[in-house]
Motif scaffolding. Structure first.
Motif, PDB file in Angstrom:
ATOM      1  N   ILE A 286       0.831  -1.202  -0.050  1.00 38.84           N
ATOM      2  CA  ILE A 286      -0.002  -0.031   0.031  1.00 38.84           C
ATOM      3  C   ILE A 286       0.815   1.273   0.071  1.00 38.84           C
ATOM      4  O   ILE A 286       0.644   1.957  -0.819  1.00 38.84           O
ATOM      5  CB  ILE A 286      -0.780   0.177   1.227  1.00 38.84           C
ATOM      6  N   LEU A 287       1.977   1.338   0.796  1.00 39.30           N
ATOM      7  CA  LEU A 287       2.842   2.440   0.843  1.00 39.30           C
ATOM      8  C   LEU A 287       3.513   2.698  -0.700  1.00 39.30           C
ATOM      9  O   LEU A 287       3.532   3.670  -1.177  1.00 39.30           O
ATOM     10  CB  LEU A 287       3.840   2.388   1.737  1.00 39.30           C
ATOM     11  N   GLU A 288       4.159   1.736  -1.256  1.00 39.30           N
ATOM     12  CA  GLU A 288       4.605   1.906  -2.293  1.00 39.30           C
ATOM     13  C   GLU A 288       3.801   2.211  -3.558  1.00 39.30           C
ATOM     14  O   GLU A 288       3.944   2.879  -4.515  1.00 39.30           O
ATOM     15  CB  GLU A 288       5.271   0.322  -2.940  1.00 39.30           C
ATOM     16  N   PHE A 289       2.447   1.526  -3.452  1.00 42.09           N
ATOM     17  CA  PHE A 289       1.492   1.930  -4.605  1.00 42.09           C
ATOM     18  C   PHE A 289       1.225   3.409  -4.243  1.00 42.09           C
ATOM     19  O   PHE A 289       1.115   4.483  -5.410  1.00 42.09           O
ATOM     20  CB  PHE A 289       0.263   1.263  -4.339  1.00 42.09           C
ATOM     21  N   HIS A 290       1.130   3.879  -3.197  1.00 42.04           N
ATOM     22  CA  HIS A 290       0.776   5.648  -2.611  1.00 42.04           C
ATOM     23  C   HIS A 290       1.920   6.311  -3.115  1.00 42.04           C
ATOM     24  O   HIS A 290       1.697   7.588  -3.808  1.00 42.04           O
ATOM     25  CB  HIS A 290       0.128   5.671  -1.447  1.00 42.04           C
ATOM     26  N   MET A 291       2.902   5.855  -2.932  1.00 39.37           N
ATOM     27  CA  MET A 291       4.210   6.539  -3.242  1.00 39.37           C
ATOM     28  C   MET A 291       4.494   6.729  -4.813  1.00 39.37           C
ATOM     29  O   MET A 291       4.881   7.782  -5.212  1.00 39.37           O
ATOM     30  CB  MET A 291       5.521   5.979  -2.715  1.00 39.37           C
TER      31      MET A 291
END
Length: 158
Positions: A72-77
């Motif tokens: 989720i963090l990589e996607f939003h980054m």
């Protein structure tokens, strides 16, 4: 004799019921928060606010869902980069923390260093870096980061 047996069983089961109830309340609050976030963003996950993403990351970390948190963090980054917004150092810290919990220290160090480069005066980032260097056996760098942290704490006191 039967009364003593019931008292002993009750004394044994009471703490277990307390722990189960606490966990159910904890899960209920997280699900309630997730529902509120879902209501806010109704359409798609791209429009979720940074504070909600970081809250979701904390939930995943607390539940030991490392891959979900990283995903989720990589996607939003990636979405933040597309929209040309500034990526918070907390994103890198949480990803590094997830890799640290999975014992992939080189990648965790990479992400914590990215967080350090973004915001070098955040105590939590310095603590994560010192911890990673200690775990991976680089005592010299760990001491260096620890000294920076100590200097930062002493400067705050002034």
């Amino acid at each position: 004799m039967f009364e003593i047996y019931l008292i002993l069983v009750t004394c044994f089961l009471l703490p277990i019921c307390f722990l189960i109830t606490n966990n159910l309340i904890y899960i209920y609050h997280h699900l309630k928060s997730l529902k509120q976030i879902e209501k806010i963003t109704n359409k798609n996950m791209i429009n979720i606010d940074n504070k909600h993403i970081l809250y979701l990351a904390k939930i995943y970390i607390n539940r030991k869902k490392w891959l979900d948190c990283i995903t989720i963090l990589e996607f939003h980054m990636k979405q933040i980069r597309i929209n040309k917004l500034i990526i918070s150092a907390e994103y890198y810290n949480y990803i590094g923390l997830c890799y640290q919990y999975v014992n992939i220290y080189k990648i965790a160090t990479k992400y914590h260093l990215k967080a350090y480069n973004k915001a070098p005066f955040i105590k939590q980032t310095l603590q994560y870096l010192a911890n990673i260097y200690k775990i991976s056996g680089d005592i010299e760098r760990a001491n260096e980061i620890h000294n920076k942290l100590t200097n930062l704490n002493s400067n705050e006191g002034i």
